[in-house]
Design a protein around this motif. Structure first.
Motif, mmCIF file in Angstrom:
data_model
loop_
_atom_site.group_PDB
_atom_site.id
_atom_site.type_symbol
_atom_site.label_atom_id
_atom_site.label_comp_id
_atom_site.label_asym_id
_atom_site.label_seq_id
_atom_site.Cartn_x
_atom_site.Cartn_y
_atom_site.Cartn_z
ATOM 1 N N ALA A 140 36.451 39.878 37.150
ATOM 2 C CA ALA A 140 35.327 40.764 37.465
ATOM 3 C C ALA A 140 34.100 39.889 37.589
ATOM 4 C CB ALA A 140 35.147 41.791 36.351
ATOM 5 N N GLU A 141 33.509 39.902 38.757
ATOM 6 C CA GLU A 141 32.412 38.964 39.004
ATOM 7 C C GLU A 141 31.236 39.677 39.639
ATOM 8 O OE1 GLU A 141 32.512 35.845 38.073
ATOM 9 O OE2 GLU A 141 34.648 35.564 37.701
ATOM 10 N N THR A 142 30.069 39.112 39.441
ATOM 11 C CA THR A 142 28.885 39.625 40.135
ATOM 12 C C THR A 142 28.457 38.703 41.275
ATOM 13 O OG1 THR A 142 27.443 38.572 38.510
ATOM 14 C CG2 THR A 142 27.978 40.874 38.132
ATOM 15 N N GLU A 143 29.110 37.540 41.405
ATOM 16 C CA GLU A 143 28.793 36.624 42.521
ATOM 17 C C GLU A 143 29.997 35.737 42.824
ATOM 18 O OE1 GLU A 143 25.424 34.186 41.300
ATOM 19 O OE2 GLU A 143 26.297 33.867 39.318
ATOM 20 N N LEU A 146 32.821 36.107 44.336
ATOM 21 C CA LEU A 146 34.033 36.748 43.819
ATOM 22 C C LEU A 146 35.316 36.004 44.168
ATOM 23 C CD1 LEU A 146 35.390 39.162 42.432
ATOM 24 C CD2 LEU A 146 35.382 40.328 44.622
ATOM 25 N N ASN A 192 35.575 32.331 42.759
ATOM 26 C CA ASN A 192 35.822 32.305 41.314
ATOM 27 C C ASN A 192 37.229 32.782 40.982
ATOM 28 O OD1 ASN A 192 33.356 31.311 40.352
ATOM 29 N ND2 ASN A 192 32.391 33.332 40.413
ATOM 30 N N ALA A 193 37.693 33.818 41.681
ATOM 31 C CA ALA A 193 39.019 34.375 41.385
ATOM 32 C C ALA A 193 40.119 33.385 41.752
ATOM 33 C CB ALA A 193 39.206 35.698 42.141
ATOM 34 N N ALA A 227 40.927 40.835 41.889
ATOM 35 C CA ALA A 227 39.497 40.530 41.890
ATOM 36 C C ALA A 227 38.678 41.773 42.173
ATOM 37 C CB ALA A 227 39.196 39.455 42.939
ATOM 38 N N ASN A 228 37.710 41.975 41.318
ATOM 39 C CA ASN A 228 36.852 43.141 41.255
ATOM 40 C C ASN A 228 35.415 42.745 41.518
ATOM 41 O OD1 ASN A 228 37.103 45.785 40.401
ATOM 42 N ND2 ASN A 228 38.039 45.148 38.477
ATOM 43 N N ASP A 229 34.797 43.255 42.540
ATOM 44 C CA ASP A 229 33.387 42.936 42.747
ATOM 45 C C ASP A 229 32.527 43.947 42.006
ATOM 46 O OD1 ASP A 229 30.841 42.387 43.551
ATOM 47 O OD2 ASP A 229 31.333 42.162 45.670
#
Lengths: 233, 233
Positions: A155-158, A160, A163-164, A178-180
């Motif tokens: 779960a990322e805010t930037e 995505l 990072n995933a 992956a969850n934005d």
């Protein structure tokens, strides 16, 4: 309960004989008896995964942090509070599992010390020193038994996808969902989710917004495909 | 909804024409977009108070931090997240109210800064500097209009009666409901509660363990008694 029994009757028992562990919910990291650090996870995604795995006939273990949700019928429920406890329970169960899905939003940090009594307000300003909690997914990846399918969530805010994809490789996962967090109708506390599913071969499945039940079905379909591929090879 | 309508029909409209504000739930104090400090409050006590006040005919305002509970029918719902927001909404509404019941478990501390992006785990150990949030109850007490009944809650892990009695006077409350957090079946997340109700004249009502609905009825009975006494004088 009757609806659930009927639903189970019409669901192909495609995971019969399999053991699946799902972690869910947030963890609470206390710094006194009534205050803690946590995150907005409701447990909905993990509970949906556990419900679907159980429906398909898997022996399903649900390791959950504090949540108001009721455990789905048929699952073996393990309630925990902190990341430390979740690590202990998950690590004990994992070696015997065919698949482990870490859908919990485990706190990465915890207060270094927890006060035994409620901190009074006249304590004025105070400083909480945070230390890292055990990285459960990392531990599971490094000790992964041959043939086990390990699924993580990001779960990322930037950044995505970047990072995933990096997490998928570094933690030795087979699948990462992956969850934005910046998307509406996605992520924490929603009944719907818009996710991308990343695989070890570099492929990415970009799903539209759908219910968490439907996301759970897609993820379990992919796990079944990996089981089948491994049996063929 | 039909049950609720029937229940309302058989409830004497003893608070008709009165305006009552109830605060409920925890607050979330974020230190980045996905992490926050909070407490185990579910909102059950406050929602029970709001439901009962509305049933008795009061114009009821429920100011609630994040909760999975559904607002009781008939109440005017104001959803908030942080202590700062709750303070703003409660302070705006309070002057026009006949009674204000602060049942929310407001965070006393918040992180000094909130990071705009999710803190990465490789940030290693970190320190969160906490600062005090506004003391909402204190503000309400110091600006209390003549005739308003102000009710606070005290949740303690030690010296319950002493701390509660001191808070009652210091914050200029009329009633304080004291909750011993070390008791089983009491306080956070329970459906039942065992409380003591303290009054300005020094009297204490020591109640047995009962549902939060029953505690709500007792508290509103006491508020009605104060309304009646003030009208007589």
């Amino acid at each position: 309960i009757i609806v659930e029994a009927a639903r189970r009757l019409v669901t192909p028992q495609s995971l019969s004989g399999r053991k699946i562990l799902v972690s869910a919910g947030p963890t609470w990291e206390p710094f006194d008896p009534v205050r803690f650090i946590t995150n907005p996870s409701s447990g909905k995604m993990g509970y949906a995964l556990a419900a679907e795995a159980s429906r398909r006939g898997a022996e399903t273990h649900l390791v959950s942090g504090p949540s108001v949700l009721c455990p789905p019928s048929g699952v073996r429920f393990h309630g925990v509070v902190t990341a430390e406890e979740m690590n202990r329970v998950v690590s004990d169960l994992a070696p015997a599992m065919d698949a482990v899905i870490m859908a919990a939003a485990v706190s990465d940090f915890r207060p270094e010390k927890a006060a035994p009594q409620k901190t009074k307000k006249d304590s004025n300003d105070l400083t909480v020193r945070l230390v890292r909690t055990p990285d459960i997914l990392d531990g599971l990846g490094s000790r992964k038994p041959a043939g086990q399918v390990l699924v993580g969530f990001a779960a990322e805010t930037e950044n995505l996808l970047e990072n995933a994809a990096e997490k998928l490789v570094r933690k030795n996962l087979d699948i990462i969902v992956a969850n934005d967090l910046t998307q509406p109708d996605s992520g924490f506390r929603c009944d719907t989710n818009q996710v991308k599913i990343l695989f070890r071969d570099g492929s990415i499945e970009d799903l539209p917004c759908m219910t968490k039940q439907d996301v759970a079905r897609r993820v379990l379909d992919r796990i079944e495909s990996l089981f089948a591929a491994r049996e063929r090879s």
